[in-house]
Each structure stands twice: as C-alpha cells, then as structure tokens.
Design an enzyme around this catalytic site. Structure first.
Site, PDB file in Angstrom:
ATOM      1  CD  GLU A 229      -3.083  -1.123   1.931  1.00  0.00           C
ATOM      2  OE1 GLU A 229      -3.944  -1.976   1.698  1.00  0.00           O
ATOM      3  OE2 GLU A 229      -3.269  -0.161   2.683  1.00  0.00           O
ATOM      4  CB  CYS A 263      -1.800   7.043   1.687  1.00  0.00           C
ATOM      5  SG  CYS A 263      -3.254   6.418   2.515  1.00  0.00           S
TER       6      CYS A 263
HETATM    7  P1  NAD Z   1       8.816   4.448   4.129  1.00  0.00           P
HETATM    8  O1  NAD Z   1       8.794   3.676   2.865  1.00  0.00           O
HETATM    9  O2  NAD Z   1       9.934   5.401   4.344  1.00  0.00           O
HETATM   10  O3  NAD Z   1       8.838   3.480   5.391  1.00  0.00           O
HETATM   11  C1  NAD Z   1       7.815   2.514   5.593  1.00  0.00           C
HETATM   12  C2  NAD Z   1       8.363   1.381   6.443  1.00  0.00           C
HETATM   13  O4  NAD Z   1       9.339   0.661   5.700  1.00  0.00           O
HETATM   14  C3  NAD Z   1       9.023   1.823   7.735  1.00  0.00           C
HETATM   15  O5  NAD Z   1       8.627   0.961   8.774  1.00  0.00           O
HETATM   16  C4  NAD Z   1      10.508   1.667   7.414  1.00  0.00           C
HETATM   17  O6  NAD Z   1      11.302   1.438   8.556  1.00  0.00           O
HETATM   18  C5  NAD Z   1      10.489   0.454   6.503  1.00  0.00           C
HETATM   19  N1  NAD Z   1      11.652   0.309   5.608  1.00  0.00           N
HETATM   20  C6  NAD Z   1      12.426   1.296   5.080  1.00  0.00           C
HETATM   21  N2  NAD Z   1      13.370   0.744   4.265  1.00  0.00           N
HETATM   22  C7  NAD Z   1      13.164  -0.591   4.262  1.00  0.00           C
HETATM   23  C8  NAD Z   1      13.797  -1.685   3.608  1.00  0.00           C
HETATM   24  N3  NAD Z   1      14.837  -1.498   2.769  1.00  0.00           N
HETATM   25  N4  NAD Z   1      13.337  -2.936   3.822  1.00  0.00           N
HETATM   26  C9  NAD Z   1      12.274  -3.131   4.636  1.00  0.00           C
HETATM   27  N5  NAD Z   1      11.640  -2.133   5.304  1.00  0.00           N
HETATM   28  C10 NAD Z   1      12.077  -0.873   5.114  1.00  0.00           C
HETATM   29  O7  NAD Z   1       7.405   5.219   4.202  1.00  0.00           O
HETATM   30  P2  NAD Z   1       6.856   6.189   5.348  1.00  0.00           P
HETATM   31  O8  NAD Z   1       7.573   7.505   5.274  1.00  0.00           O
HETATM   32  O9  NAD Z   1       6.798   5.496   6.646  1.00  0.00           O
HETATM   33  O10 NAD Z   1       5.345   6.395   4.877  1.00  0.00           O
HETATM   34  C11 NAD Z   1       4.936   7.376   3.966  1.00  0.00           C
HETATM   35  C12 NAD Z   1       4.476   6.749   2.674  1.00  0.00           C
HETATM   36  O11 NAD Z   1       3.490   5.766   2.957  1.00  0.00           O
HETATM   37  C13 NAD Z   1       3.794   7.736   1.753  1.00  0.00           C
HETATM   38  O12 NAD Z   1       4.248   7.509   0.444  1.00  0.00           O
HETATM   39  C14 NAD Z   1       2.325   7.403   1.887  1.00  0.00           C
HETATM   40  O13 NAD Z   1       1.549   7.755   0.785  1.00  0.00           O
HETATM   41  C15 NAD Z   1       2.379   5.933   2.083  1.00  0.00           C
HETATM   42  N6  NAD Z   1       1.164   5.433   2.723  1.00  0.00           N
HETATM   43  C16 NAD Z   1       0.302   4.675   1.973  1.00  0.00           C
HETATM   44  C17 NAD Z   1      -0.889   4.225   2.527  1.00  0.00           C
HETATM   45  C18 NAD Z   1      -1.862   3.413   1.720  1.00  0.00           C
HETATM   46  O14 NAD Z   1      -2.773   2.863   2.304  1.00  0.00           O
HETATM   47  N7  NAD Z   1      -1.719   3.296   0.410  1.00  0.00           N
HETATM   48  C19 NAD Z   1      -1.188   4.516   3.854  1.00  0.00           C
HETATM   49  C20 NAD Z   1      -0.285   5.278   4.596  1.00  0.00           C
HETATM   50  C21 NAD Z   1       0.890   5.721   4.018  1.00  0.00           C
END
Ligand code: NAD
Length: 457
Positions: A229, A263
């Site tokens: 997501e 999001c």
């Molecule tokens: P992010 O991708 O920076 O981090 C998300 C998670 O991934 C964190 O827990 C992080 O520690 C982990 N992570 C980072 N690198 C990783 C790797 N290499 N391997 C495994 N895990 C890793 O995103 P964020 O800043 O936490 O969230 C913001 C984004 O999320 C925005 O783009 C937003 O639109 C999206 N979002 C989408 C939805 C949806 O339902 N579609 C809902 C909420 C947020």
C-alpha cells in the site's frame, strides 16, 4: 544493545529511547512466531474475537494517553490523534462482525456423492512493515484481521511511530493475544530488511513506493505473498456546476488534514475555468483559517511535518513550481523551528511539467490547475503513475459516475475526499500498490483458499 531514539518533530527534542532489535532478535522472534502460530489458529474463533473485543475496550480506556503519545511522536494535532483512534473503533467492529462469515467454508457443488468446498486457512506467519502517518489505521488494517483469521504477526512499526506501535502490541497482549503470536520489531529500515530474510508467509507493507519496490525485489525469488500500500498523487476535479465554496472548504480539508501527510490526501486539484477564481478565493480563505502551531493545543489544525527530510522535498517542489511560472497565494516556505514546520502552501497556474503536480508532496502543499472541459480534466487526472484515489465535485450524479468510471484509481469519490471505509476495499492501481486491505476481501487476504474435493464411498 543498540537503542532507537525517539524525537518529537514539533520540538526536535528526544522524548524517549527504546531497545532496538537486531538481526539475531528478529530471527528469534520469527522462530517464536512460527512455533506459536498453530495453537493460535486452533483457538476457537470466538476466543480470538473476544480478545480483539478486549483490545477495543483497551483502546477506549486509554484513548487520551494513546492520542498524546501519537501527537508527541509524529506531530499530529491532538484532535486528529483522537480522531484516528476513535476512527479505528468502527473498523474493529467491522472485522468483529464480518470475520466469521468471510472465512466460513463455502459449499460450491454437491451432486451424486461428489461435493466441493472452499476453505480458508490462515497464511501462517504474517509480517507487517508499517508507516507512521496513521499508525493505528494502517497497522490495525493488517494486524486485526490477520490475528482474527489465525495468523501470527511480526509487526515492524515505523521508526517514527514506534511508541504507538508498542502501545498497540501491549494492548493486544493485555487483551489475551499470546506474546509470541503478536510481536513488535523495533528499528528502522534495516530491521524491516532483516524481517524479509525470515521464513514468512505474507508481507504486508504500507509506505513509500521506493521502499515498496525494494521489498518486492527482495522477496521475488521466494514467492512470498506480497501486498504493497504505497503513495499517491490523488486528483480531484471540480466541475463548472459545483458550488465553489462548498467544494473549496471540503478540498482544503482533504489537502491539509494530517498536515497533508495522508496517503489519500488531495494532492492535485483541477477546477473548471467558469468557477476557478471563486474556488481559489474560498480555498485560500479556508486554508488561512487553519491554525498552525503546537500539536498538543486543542484548536491546532496543522501540526509538524513528521520527517525532517520531507522539508527539502517540499522546498524543491515549491522552487520548481515558482521557476516554471506557478502563482504562489500563500506559504511556500519553512516556518522557524525548533522542529519541522512548513507553512500551508497554495499554488495556482500550475501544470504537469511541475514536480508539484507529478510527485507526492506529503506535506501541506497543493497545486490548483484551471481546466476547460471534463475531458481535459479526466486526461489530466489519469496523467500519473499512481492510482490511489480520485474525486469529482458536481451536482450531476450521472456525470460524476461517468467521469469516475474513466479514472484509473482504487477508490473514487463523488463530492467527498480523503475518506476510507472499513466496508470498502482499500487498494491502489499502478505505482500506488498491489493487493488490498479492508472490506471482506481484506479479511480473506490473510487466508489462502483450500479446495476440498470430497467423494462419498
Ligand atoms: P517508508 O517507505 O519510508 O517506510 C515505511 C516502512 O518501511 C518503515 O517501517 C521503514 O522502517 C520500513 N523500511 C524502510 N526501508 C526498508 C527496507 N529497505 N526494507 C524493509 N523495510 C524498510 O514510508 P513512510 O515515510 O513510513 O510512509 C509514507 C508513505 O506511505 C507515503 O508515500 C504514503 O503515501 C504511504 N502510505 C500509503 C498508505 C496506503 O494505504 N496506500 C497509507 C499510509 C501511508
């Protein structure tokens, strides 16, 4: 043992420190989850339902403390933190009401001694790597139905929402979910990476497109069930027949709520030329009325930007838009610290050469583009690699349905925006992701179908 330091983005100050996981502890937790899952799956559904019901009671009892923690670690205005936890309750109620029927055996054929049934068995050990912007919503969209359907959950909350993630876990344990069935992993991306190396049966991710792609690449050789997501660049079109004031007030909220860090925030607005100027006037007036400031204050509407690096993304989008001729009505700059602050920002005279109209802003920044026809608006709405949500404001329901049917997005809105329902599937098209949560499909997604061919002797 290393620790994770937790900072308040509104002040820049450290507010807590927690022991962090490492590769060895992640492996140990995964093994413990594997060992504990069969007994949880064999536990009567009514007991699993009762545990989640008690979890709900715990959320209600601790709502004020949970909301304060959430505000302190992500900078979300306190009224919006309360809204998030209150908003989780009907989602839990939906899962409590629907799980039994969603995973009941289905008899699909019965004839002369041959019968066929579809069963729904838990995936097994489910990993959830989560985002910080709505930790209760996005965490529990996975955790609650995964537990109800008999899975063990390894939950890696965002490093920017760890305290809330630990609250969720503690409340589930207090509600009777066994410790090894629901385990938190504390740390940043490297701990998410360590989780991918474990033997898991499903990976449910919420976060950015860039991280989602890395996860998909890491898991591809192992054929693990994967749901992503991801982000969006969600458009809305305001038709000539819409009420410009009502649409502006609704869309200002959709663009700026949660400091633009949803999001499904409204990220692009297209307004028919006939009402463009009136719309912009009402939009700017509405945003000017949003109070920016201390997230703990009851009347604050716009809080801190959670992650400091996002300020540079916003700066770059603003500079690019200005350089290409966009007109700035308000904001367009950082606000003084300490902490991460950005002034609510409204541009008009924007177009699709600008990053502001192409890539997720994830902050209190919006572009409004004038259009001359419905067809032009639809073409612009579809001119994106994302496809999470899209909306149309018009008095004409038939026209709204016609236009929204042509838009490539997982959720479409008529005269509303920035809305999620537990009864409807939440999914993205294109680079907004694969798979879904919520709705009865979002319960079944934590199971795999098992086909029973039964011939009586
Ligand atoms: P992010 O991708 O920076 O981090 C998300 C998670 O991934 C964190 O827990 C992080 O520690 C982990 N992570 C980072 N690198 C990783 C790797 N290499 N391997 C495994 N895990 C890793 O995103 P964020 O800043 O936490 O969230 C913001 C984004 O999320 C925005 O783009 C937003 O639109 C999206 N979002 C989408 C939805 C949806 O339902 N579609 C809902 C909420 C947020």
């Amino acid at each position: 043992m290393s620790t994770l330091k937790i900072h308040n983005p509104a002040t820049g100050q450290q507010i807590d420190e927690r022991p962090a996981d490492d590769a060895a502890s992640v492996a140990a937790k995964a093994a413990a989850a594997r060992a504990a899952q069969p007994a949880w799956a064999a536990t009567a559904l009514r007991e699993r339902l009762a545990a989640i019901q008690r979890f709900r009671t715990g959320l209600v009892a601790e709502l004020e403390t949970l909301a304060a923690t959430l505000t302190q670690e992500v900078g979300k205005p306190i009224s919006q933190s309360r809204n998030e936890i209150n908003g989780l309750l009907p989602r839990i109620d939906f899962f409590l009401a629907q799980t039994e029927s969603a995973i009941a055996d289905e008899a699909v054929f019965d004839d002369v001694g041959m019968s066929e049934r579809i069963g729904h068995v838990p995936l097994g050990v489910v990993a959830n790597i989560s985002a910080w912007n709505y930790p209760y919503f996005v965490g529990c969209n996975v955790i609650v139905p995964a537990l109800l359907t008999g899975n063990a959950v390894l939950y890696k909350p965002s490093e920017f929402a760890t305290l809330s993630g630990l609250h969720i876990t503690r409340l589930l344990h207090e509600a009777g979910v066994p410790e090894h069935v629901m385990q938190p992993l504390v740390g940043g991306g490297e701990i998410g990476g360590a989780l991918l190396n474990q033997r898991i049966d499903g990976l449910f991710f919420t976060g950015s497109h860039a991280t989602g792609v890395k996860i998909a690449q890491a898991l591809a050789p192992r054929l693990v069930k994967l749901q992503l997501e991801l982000g969006g660049k969600d458009p809305t079109y305001v038709r000539a027949d819409a009420d410009p004031k009502a649409a502006a007030e609704s869309l200002a909220d959709g663009a700026m709520y949660n400091t633009g860090q949803s999001c499904c925030s409204v990220e692009r607005i297209y307004v028919h030329a006939a009402i463009h100027d009136a719309f912009v006037q009402h939009f700017v007036a509405t945003v000017q009325g949003f109070k920016v400031g201390d997230p703990m204050a009851a009347d604050t509407y716009i809080g801190a930007v959670t992650r400091a690096p996002q300020l540079a993304v916003l700066d770059a989008q603003v500079a690019d838009a200005k350089a290409k001729g966009a007109r700035l009505h308000m904001g367009g700059r950082r606000l003084p610290g300490p902490g991460n602050w950005y002034a609510p920002t409204v541009f008009t005279d924007v177009d699709h050469t600008m990053e502001l109209m192409r890539e997720e802003s994830f902050g209190p920044v919006i572009g409004i583009q004038k259009v001359g026809s419905d067809n032009e608006a639809v073409a612009l709405m579809n001119d994106t690699r994302y496809g999470l949500t899209a909306g149309v404001y018009t008095r004409d329901e038939a026209k709204a349905r016609e236009l929204l049917a042509r838009v490539n997005a997982g959720s479409v809105y008529w005269n509303c925006c920035d809305r999620v329902s537990p009864r409807l599937p939440w999914s993205g098209h294109g680079d907004s992701g694969i798979g879904l949560t919520l709705s009865t499909h979002g319960i079944q997604t934590f199971t795999r179908p098992k086909a029973w061919h039964l011939r009586s002797p």
